[in-house]
Design a protein around this motif. Structure first.
Motif, mmCIF file in Angstrom:
data_model
loop_
_atom_site.group_PDB
_atom_site.id
_atom_site.type_symbol
_atom_site.label_atom_id
_atom_site.label_comp_id
_atom_site.label_asym_id
_atom_site.label_seq_id
_atom_site.Cartn_x
_atom_site.Cartn_y
_atom_site.Cartn_z
ATOM 1 N N ALA A 34 0.823 -1.213 0.000
ATOM 2 C CA ALA A 34 0.000 0.000 0.000
ATOM 3 C C ALA A 34 0.850 1.253 0.000
ATOM 4 C CB ALA A 34 -0.935 -0.002 1.210
ATOM 5 N N LEU A 35 1.982 1.196 0.708
ATOM 6 C CA LEU A 35 2.850 2.376 0.793
ATOM 7 C C LEU A 35 3.453 2.740 -0.557
ATOM 8 C CD1 LEU A 35 4.714 1.802 4.173
ATOM 9 C CD2 LEU A 35 2.896 3.416 3.678
ATOM 10 N N GLY A 36 3.516 1.761 -1.474
ATOM 11 C CA GLY A 36 4.104 2.029 -2.771
ATOM 12 C C GLY A 36 3.105 2.482 -3.820
ATOM 13 N N LYS A 37 1.836 2.621 -3.435
ATOM 14 C CA LYS A 37 0.807 2.998 -4.394
ATOM 15 C C LYS A 37 0.510 4.499 -4.341
ATOM 16 C CE LYS A 37 -1.517 -1.509 -4.437
ATOM 17 N NZ LYS A 37 -2.792 -2.229 -4.201
ATOM 18 N N ALA A 38 0.083 5.015 -5.485
ATOM 19 C CA ALA A 38 -0.198 6.452 -5.584
ATOM 20 C C ALA A 38 -1.399 6.866 -4.751
ATOM 21 C CB ALA A 38 -0.428 6.826 -7.048
ATOM 22 N N ASP A 39 -2.337 5.951 -4.536
ATOM 23 C CA ASP A 39 -3.545 6.298 -3.785
ATOM 24 C C ASP A 39 -3.430 5.969 -2.300
ATOM 25 O OD1 ASP A 39 -3.554 3.562 -4.000
ATOM 26 O OD2 ASP A 39 -5.679 3.384 -4.528
ATOM 27 N N PHE A 40 -2.196 5.920 -1.812
ATOM 28 C CA PHE A 40 -1.976 5.659 -0.380
ATOM 29 C C PHE A 40 -2.708 6.684 0.479
ATOM 30 C CE2 PHE A 40 0.394 7.467 3.178
ATOM 31 C CZ PHE A 40 0.367 6.408 4.069
ATOM 32 N N SER A 41 -3.277 6.210 1.593
ATOM 33 C CA SER A 41 -3.897 7.133 2.548
ATOM 34 C C SER A 41 -3.770 6.559 3.947
ATOM 35 C CB SER A 41 -5.385 7.342 2.217
ATOM 36 O OG SER A 41 -6.135 6.173 2.504
ATOM 37 N N VAL A 42 -3.776 7.449 4.936
ATOM 38 C CA VAL A 42 -3.712 7.033 6.331
ATOM 39 C C VAL A 42 -4.883 6.127 6.657
ATOM 40 C CG1 VAL A 42 -3.912 7.851 8.716
ATOM 41 C CG2 VAL A 42 -2.418 9.060 7.096
ATOM 42 N N GLU A 43 -6.061 6.483 6.157
ATOM 43 C CA GLU A 43 -7.268 5.716 6.473
ATOM 44 C C GLU A 43 -7.166 4.281 5.960
ATOM 45 O OE1 GLU A 43 -7.217 8.753 5.177
ATOM 46 O OE2 GLU A 43 -7.878 9.829 6.985
ATOM 47 N N LYS A 44 -6.653 4.106 4.742
ATOM 48 C CA LYS A 44 -6.529 2.763 4.184
ATOM 49 C C LYS A 44 -5.544 1.911 4.985
ATOM 50 C CE LYS A 44 -7.774 3.746 -0.642
ATOM 51 N NZ LYS A 44 -7.296 3.747 -2.052
ATOM 52 N N CYS A 45 -4.422 2.512 5.357
ATOM 53 C CA CYS A 45 -3.418 1.779 6.135
ATOM 54 C C CYS A 45 -3.955 1.425 7.527
ATOM 55 C CB CYS A 45 -2.141 2.598 6.250
ATOM 56 S SG CYS A 45 -1.230 2.710 4.692
ATOM 57 N N ALA A 46 -4.645 2.366 8.147
ATOM 58 C CA ALA A 46 -5.225 2.104 9.463
ATOM 59 C C ALA A 46 -6.257 0.993 9.378
ATOM 60 C CB ALA A 46 -5.849 3.379 10.021
ATOM 61 N N ALA A 47 -7.054 0.989 8.304
ATOM 62 C CA ALA A 47 -8.079 -0.047 8.138
ATOM 63 C C ALA A 47 -7.447 -1.429 8.022
ATOM 64 C CB ALA A 47 -8.932 0.262 6.911
ATOM 65 N N LEU A 48 -6.307 -1.519 7.320
ATOM 66 C CA LEU A 48 -5.607 -2.796 7.193
ATOM 67 C C LEU A 48 -5.203 -3.335 8.557
ATOM 68 C CD1 LEU A 48 -3.229 -2.219 4.126
ATOM 69 C CD2 LEU A 48 -5.090 -3.868 4.261
ATOM 70 N N ILE A 49 -4.624 -2.472 9.378
ATOM 71 C CA ILE A 49 -4.131 -2.897 10.687
ATOM 72 C C ILE A 49 -5.285 -3.194 11.633
ATOM 73 C CG2 ILE A 49 -2.825 -2.146 12.718
ATOM 74 C CD1 ILE A 49 -1.091 -0.475 10.780
ATOM 75 N N ASN A 50 -6.328 -2.391 11.596
ATOM 76 C CA ASN A 50 -7.442 -2.550 12.533
ATOM 77 C C ASN A 50 -8.254 -3.819 12.305
ATOM 78 O OD1 ASN A 50 -7.115 -0.288 14.226
ATOM 79 N ND2 ASN A 50 -8.005 1.067 12.677
ATOM 80 N N ARG A 51 -8.054 -4.476 11.163
ATOM 81 C CA ARG A 51 -8.730 -5.756 10.947
ATOM 82 C C ARG A 51 -8.245 -6.814 11.930
ATOM 83 N NH1 ARG A 51 -8.274 -6.915 4.555
ATOM 84 N NH2 ARG A 51 -6.094 -6.941 5.208
ATOM 85 N N ASP A 52 -7.038 -6.611 12.464
ATOM 86 C CA ASP A 52 -6.459 -7.540 13.446
ATOM 87 C C ASP A 52 -6.290 -6.768 14.749
ATOM 88 O OD1 ASP A 52 -4.853 -9.150 15.037
ATOM 89 O OD2 ASP A 52 -3.657 -9.888 13.350
ATOM 90 N N GLN A 53 -7.264 -6.897 15.641
ATOM 91 C CA GLN A 53 -7.252 -6.102 16.865
ATOM 92 C C GLN A 53 -6.081 -6.436 17.781
ATOM 93 O OE1 GLN A 53 -9.137 -3.361 17.881
ATOM 94 N NE2 GLN A 53 -9.515 -3.468 15.669
ATOM 95 N N ALA A 54 -5.683 -7.696 17.798
ATOM 96 C CA ALA A 54 -4.522 -8.077 18.617
ATOM 97 C C ALA A 54 -3.265 -7.392 18.094
ATOM 98 C CB ALA A 54 -4.351 -9.593 18.615
ATOM 99 N N LEU A 55 -3.127 -7.359 16.768
ATOM 100 C CA LEU A 55 -1.982 -6.687 16.156
ATOM 101 C C LEU A 55 -2.037 -5.193 16.438
ATOM 102 C CD1 LEU A 55 0.456 -6.468 14.260
ATOM 103 C CD2 LEU A 55 -1.144 -6.458 12.326
ATOM 104 N N ALA A 56 -3.221 -4.588 16.267
ATOM 105 C CA ALA A 56 -3.370 -3.149 16.514
ATOM 106 C C ALA A 56 -2.988 -2.802 17.942
ATOM 107 C CB ALA A 56 -4.805 -2.724 16.227
#
Length: 288
Positions: A34-56
């Motif tokens: 995701a970090l290498g894409k032009a449409d990167f956003s904080v919200e998208k990255c946060a959504a990826l991590i928040n799918r795993d609450q233990a990881l978050a």
């Protein structure tokens, strides 16, 4: 059991069609992409991590640790990304998810995995510290990840040895035999694993060349990791202690232009982080 017979068993296990390779966490991999894409956003990255609450939860714990001393406490992944930067949060994600791989049920192998994790984390923190303090600030996050992954071949082989012992319970392992397997095979198998994971070439190159006396590529990132690796082995933050190493005269210190006083500060920083490792391991002339 002799070393040749154990090596043969490991080679047979590595060649098996049903060999299970360690899995690189999908959230970390998706975040890397995701970090290498032009449409990167904080919200998208946060959504990826928040799918795993233990990881978050673990990432927030690390983000609020003393490593980031002086910063206001963050309570959401969005805040962590805004405060620390997406690349730094990726670094934390990989650190947290990698830690979970360094465990097994075999008591002897698990002890080696604990030592290996301390070495990997120590090398990561050392490479990060060097990048930050020697004019390579743009490589700080990459240096951390490179240090964390440089000895991934050791982990892979320990997992294979665990499978061998599970399949053949009569197998008796000595630390000397295990170390012989690790030393002789970890670079090749680590590079194999990096290719399987599809991580960027700069990290695969670190795994492939970190023991090479004169690597065939020019890479400040590789050099930072190699110097941090030597510092950890000198201090005993490693599988084997090498107190005889002189960092200031190393090829890597010369290439990076690192002064002896700076290297002394690096050693102090690592000693503070891993006080239980320093001087706790026997000296040995074999390189790991």
């Amino acid at each position: 059991m002799s070393a040749p017979s154990l090596l043969a068993m490991v080679e047979q296990a590595l060649a098996a069609e049903d060999l299970k390779l360690p899995v690189f966490n999908q959230t970390a991999l998706q975040l890397q992409r995701a970090l290498g894409k032009a449409d990167f956003s904080v919200e998208k990255c946060a959504a990826l991590i928040n799918r795993d609450q233990a990881l978050a939860s673990e990432i927030l714990k690390e983000a609020n640790s003393s490593f980031y001393g002086g910063l206001k406490k963050v309570v959401t992944i969005n805040e962590a990304i805004v405060r620390l930067g997406a690349r730094e949060v990726l670094r934390l994600t990989v650190q947290v998810t990698q830690r979970g791989l360094y465990r097994c049920r075999h008591k002897g192998l698990n002890l080696l995995m604990e030592k290996l994790w301390r070495h990997s984390l120590g090398c990561a923190l050392g490479a990060y510290w060097l990048a930050k303090n020697t004019g390579y600030q743009t490589l700080m996050q990459e240096a951390f990840l490179g240090g964390l992954l440089h000895d991934i071949g050791h982990l892979f082989l320990l997992k294979v040895l665990e499978d061998v012992c599970r399949a053949q319970p009569q197998t008796r392992l000595s630390e000397a035999l295990v170390m012989e397997v690790l030393v002789s095979m970890h670079v090749e198998q680590g590079y194999r694993l990096m290719q399987h994971w599809g991580l960027p070439d700069e990290y695969a190159d670190i795994v492939r060349y970190h023991h090479h006396p004169e690597p065939p590529i020019e890479s400040s990132l590789l050099t930072l990791v190699m110097l941090a690796d030597q510092a950890c082995r000198k201090l005993g933050i490693s599988l084997v202690h090498h107190p005889e190493l002189v960092l200031a005269t190393s090829r890597e210190a010369q290439l990076l232009g690192v002064k002896e006083t700076t290297l002394a500060q690096l050693e102090i920083a690592l000693e503070d982080k891993f006080p239980e490792s320093v001087n706790s391991l026997p000296a040995n002339s074999t390189s790991h």
